[in-house]
Design a protein around this motif. Structure first.
Motif, PDB file in Angstrom:
ATOM      1  N   ILE A 170     -23.156 -60.656   3.523  1.00  0.00           N
ATOM      2  CA  ILE A 170     -24.294 -60.988   4.376  1.00  0.00           C
ATOM      3  C   ILE A 170     -24.494 -62.502   4.445  1.00  0.00           C
ATOM      4  N   ILE A 171     -25.385 -62.922   5.325  1.00  0.00           N
ATOM      5  CA  ILE A 171     -25.827 -64.322   5.372  1.00  0.00           C
ATOM      6  C   ILE A 171     -26.698 -64.592   4.148  1.00  0.00           C
ATOM      7  N   ASP A 172     -26.619 -65.793   3.610  1.00  0.00           N
ATOM      8  CA  ASP A 172     -27.562 -66.198   2.563  1.00  0.00           C
ATOM      9  C   ASP A 172     -28.817 -66.707   3.265  1.00  0.00           C
ATOM     10  N   ASP A 173     -29.626 -65.773   3.745  1.00  0.00           N
ATOM     11  CA  ASP A 173     -30.787 -66.126   4.556  1.00  0.00           C
ATOM     12  C   ASP A 173     -31.869 -66.832   3.758  1.00  0.00           C
ATOM     13  N   GLU A 174     -32.012 -66.471   2.494  1.00  0.00           N
ATOM     14  CA  GLU A 174     -33.022 -67.148   1.680  1.00  0.00           C
ATOM     15  C   GLU A 174     -32.682 -68.634   1.550  1.00  0.00           C
ATOM     16  N   ILE A 194     -44.188 -71.794  11.047  1.00  0.00           N
ATOM     17  CA  ILE A 194     -42.961 -71.004  11.133  1.00  0.00           C
ATOM     18  C   ILE A 194     -43.180 -69.831  12.084  1.00  0.00           C
ATOM     19  N   ILE A 195     -42.228 -69.640  13.003  1.00  0.00           N
ATOM     20  CA  ILE A 195     -42.242 -68.473  13.886  1.00  0.00           C
ATOM     21  C   ILE A 195     -41.157 -67.537  13.394  1.00  0.00           C
ATOM     22  N   CYS A 196     -41.597 -66.444  12.774  1.00  0.00           N
ATOM     23  CA  CYS A 196     -40.681 -65.481  12.166  1.00  0.00           C
ATOM     24  C   CYS A 196     -40.212 -64.461  13.207  1.00  0.00           C
ATOM     25  N   GLY A 197     -39.254 -63.663  12.802  1.00  0.00           N
ATOM     26  CA  GLY A 197     -38.854 -62.522  13.616  1.00  0.00           C
ATOM     27  C   GLY A 197     -39.770 -61.346  13.335  1.00  0.00           C
ATOM     28  N   VAL A 198     -39.294 -60.150  13.614  1.00  0.00           N
ATOM     29  CA  VAL A 198     -40.069 -58.932  13.362  1.00  0.00           C
ATOM     30  C   VAL A 198     -40.409 -58.861  11.876  1.00  0.00           C
ATOM     31  N   GLU A 199     -41.634 -58.471  11.559  1.00  0.00           N
ATOM     32  CA  GLU A 199     -42.161 -58.621  10.206  1.00  0.00           C
ATOM     33  C   GLU A 199     -41.390 -57.845   9.149  1.00  0.00           C
ATOM     34  N   ASN A 200     -40.945 -56.625   9.455  1.00  0.00           N
ATOM     35  CA  ASN A 200     -40.283 -55.800   8.432  1.00  0.00           C
ATOM     36  C   ASN A 200     -38.763 -55.963   8.431  1.00  0.00           C
ATOM     37  N   GLN A 205     -37.741 -61.490   6.234  1.00  0.00           N
ATOM     38  CA  GLN A 205     -38.297 -61.520   4.885  1.00  0.00           C
ATOM     39  C   GLN A 205     -37.602 -62.538   3.991  1.00  0.00           C
ATOM     40  N   THR A 206     -36.271 -62.575   4.055  1.00  0.00           N
ATOM     41  CA  THR A 206     -35.548 -63.482   3.157  1.00  0.00           C
ATOM     42  C   THR A 206     -35.652 -64.940   3.608  1.00  0.00           C
ATOM     43  N   ARG A 207     -35.643 -65.196   4.930  1.00  0.00           N
ATOM     44  CA  ARG A 207     -35.825 -66.568   5.399  1.00  0.00           C
ATOM     45  C   ARG A 207     -37.222 -67.072   5.055  1.00  0.00           C
ATOM     46  N   VAL A 209     -38.980 -66.195   2.417  1.00  0.00           N
ATOM     47  CA  VAL A 209     -38.971 -66.532   0.988  1.00  0.00           C
ATOM     48  C   VAL A 209     -38.415 -67.942   0.790  1.00  0.00           C
ATOM     49  N   GLY A 210     -37.317 -68.266   1.503  1.00  0.00           N
ATOM     50  CA  GLY A 210     -36.749 -69.613   1.406  1.00  0.00           C
ATOM     51  C   GLY A 210     -37.720 -70.678   1.869  1.00  0.00           C
ATOM     52  N   TYR A 211     -38.441 -70.406   2.942  1.00  0.00           N
ATOM     53  CA  TYR A 211     -39.478 -71.316   3.459  1.00  0.00           C
ATOM     54  C   TYR A 211     -40.545 -71.568   2.395  1.00  0.00           C
ATOM     55  N   GLN A 212     -40.994 -70.492   1.757  1.00  0.00           N
ATOM     56  CA  GLN A 212     -42.033 -70.618   0.743  1.00  0.00           C
ATOM     57  C   GLN A 212     -41.546 -71.423  -0.464  1.00  0.00           C
ATOM     58  N   LYS A 213     -40.302 -71.202  -0.883  1.00  0.00           N
ATOM     59  CA  LYS A 213     -39.750 -71.935  -2.025  1.00  0.00           C
ATOM     60  C   LYS A 213     -39.672 -73.432  -1.753  1.00  0.00           C
ATOM     61  N   ALA A 214     -39.242 -73.768  -0.538  1.00  0.00           N
ATOM     62  CA  ALA A 214     -39.120 -75.181  -0.189  1.00  0.00           C
ATOM     63  C   ALA A 214     -40.490 -75.856  -0.157  1.00  0.00           C
ATOM     64  N   LEU A 215     -41.493 -75.159   0.363  1.00  0.00           N
ATOM     65  CA  LEU A 215     -42.849 -75.712   0.355  1.00  0.00           C
ATOM     66  C   LEU A 215     -43.330 -75.940  -1.073  1.00  0.00           C
ATOM     67  N   TYR A 216     -43.083 -74.971  -1.932  1.00  0.00           N
ATOM     68  CA  TYR A 216     -43.506 -75.075  -3.328  1.00  0.00           C
ATOM     69  C   TYR A 216     -42.852 -76.283  -4.006  1.00  0.00           C
ATOM     70  N   GLU A 217     -41.550 -76.447  -3.795  1.00  0.00           N
ATOM     71  CA  GLU A 217     -40.830 -77.571  -4.397  1.00  0.00           C
ATOM     72  C   GLU A 217     -41.370 -78.912  -3.910  1.00  0.00           C
ATOM     73  N   ALA A 218     -41.828 -78.937  -2.649  1.00  0.00           N
ATOM     74  CA  ALA A 218     -42.355 -80.175  -2.077  1.00  0.00           C
ATOM     75  C   ALA A 218     -43.821 -80.396  -2.430  1.00  0.00           C
ATOM     76  N   GLY A 219     -44.417 -79.460  -3.178  1.00  0.00           N
ATOM     77  CA  GLY A 219     -45.815 -79.584  -3.570  1.00  0.00           C
ATOM     78  C   GLY A 219     -46.780 -79.303  -2.436  1.00  0.00           C
ATOM     79  N   LEU A 220     -46.325 -78.506  -1.463  1.00  0.00           N
ATOM     80  CA  LEU A 220     -47.158 -78.173  -0.306  1.00  0.00           C
ATOM     81  C   LEU A 220     -47.702 -76.760  -0.432  1.00  0.00           C
ATOM     82  N   LEU A 221     -48.948 -76.579  -0.053  1.00  0.00           N
ATOM     83  CA  LEU A 221     -49.566 -75.259  -0.116  1.00  0.00           C
ATOM     84  C   LEU A 221     -49.064 -74.379   1.034  1.00  0.00           C
TER      85      LEU A 221
END
Length: 349
Positions: A170-174, A194-200, A205-207, A209-221
């Motif tokens: 698979i793609i490493d979407d995260e 962020i404009i996501c695709g279909v929610e489920n 979902q995995t992209r 998660v990657g978005y959230q991790k990058a925000l966390y690392e940058a100290g952004l809420l």
């Protein structure tokens, strides 16, 4: 397990008639043929004699079953599978389930419906003595595509196998979602919508998660108001961009290039300039990304590499059975950032 003889008794025909029908060779009436096939389906019969013939002789043929040949991701994956198989001296058999054409995404979660259209293709592949099967999904999701007693190796490309017996590529979407967002934070953006695709959807979902991790690392809420769900189409990118622009974001990460085009439409409608007043990044690296103005920064999905890896895993299983578990579980193929002109710094915005 039920046998050919038992099916013959139920249908009041000879075992040889059942066997010939399963092999497509029977010169019998349509009513008899339909009755036998109906009992085969009801009883879940699996023709184990195919497995025996497979062990005796290799036909150096690999079957490729695709959910939808017209899906943008399918052709590059199939082309890579075929090329790699050819390089290793294997022929390929391509079978198209045409699921998007038949279902229009409305029944992808119906496993019984999937088996109904998939099993004939598997049986066809077994009847002509293919050595292995590669299943190419139209979009990533958890799929039960191969029966547990499949007598030949199976590999799933662009999807996640529910059965751990069969490897998935698979793609490493995260990681992809993380790298796009990190790129935006590296440019100085702190208000990233962020404009996501279909929610489920698994890609969504995995992209995310990657978005959230990058925000966390940058100290952004993480701001849930800046997370919008579209449907992968241009109009949804346009509609959700309206909400994000009203919310004061300086950059928008779109989970595919088609929705990014919709975001461009909205930004232009407001008299703003992409890359100067508002930054936009996409995902997929579709042809449209290079034709938008300014050209779209995006994440290229390495579809050829997914196909090549699926073929390599299959050939490894066929030619080195002692080490066939070398490629087990899930193989994730990283994306490749394509930097163009659609992303600037917030100071420029």
């Amino acid at each position: 397990m039920i046998t050919v003889k038992e099916i013959a008794q139920i249908c009041h025909v000879s075992p040889s008639t059942v066997s010939n029908i399963l092999n497509g060779r029977a010169n019998v009436g349509e009513k008899t043929r339909q009755r036998v096939l109906e009992v085969v389906k009801e009883t879940g019969y699996q023709p184990n004699f195919f497995a025996q013939s497979m062990r005796k002789q290799s036909n150096r043929m690999i079957g490729i079953i695709v959910e939808e040949l017209n899906q943008f991701s399918t052709s590059p994956i199939v082309a890579a599978i075929m090329a790699d198989c050819e390089d290793h001296g294997y022929r390929t058999l391509l079978m198209n389930l045409r699921m998007y054409d038949k279902w229009n995404s409305s029944q992808f979660g119906d496993e019984e419906k999937l088996r109904e259209i998939l099993n004939p293709s598997i049986q066809e592949a077994l009847s002509i003595r293919t050595d292995g099967l590669i299943y190419v999904a139209g979009h990533c999701r958890r799929i039960d595509c191969f029966p547990d007693n499949l007598p030949i190796p199976g590999v799933l490309a662009y999807g996640l196998s529910k059965n751990e017996k069969y490897p998935s590529v698979i793609i490493d979407d995260e990681r992809g979602g993380y790298e796009i967002t990190r790129y935006l934070t590296g440019k100085g953006h702190k208000r990233i919508g962020i404009i996501c695709g279909v929610e489920n959807n698994v890609h969504t979902q995995t992209r995310l998660v990657g978005y959230q991790k990058a925000l966390y690392e940058a100290g952004l809420l993480y701001n849930p108001l800046w997370v919008r769900f579209g449907d992968w189409c241009r109009l949804s990118g346009y509609e959700e961009a309206k909400v994000l622009l009203d919310g004061g974001v300086t950059a928008i990460f779109c989970m595919n290039d088609i929705m990014a085009a919709g975001a461009y439409d909205c930004i232009r409608e407001r008299g703003l300039v992409v890359g100067k007043d508002i930054s936009v990044a996409g995902y997929d690296n579709r042809e449209i990304a290079d034709f938008l103005f300014p050209r779209l920064t995006t994440n290229a999905i390495r579809l050829h590499e997914i196909g090549r890896m699926a073929a390599e895993i299959m050939i490894q299983q066929l030619e080195d059975k002692q080490n066939s578990s070398m490629y087990s579980g899930v193989m994730r193929i990283p994306c490749r950032m394509i930097e163009r002109e659609s992303v600037g710094s917030p100071e420029e915005n």
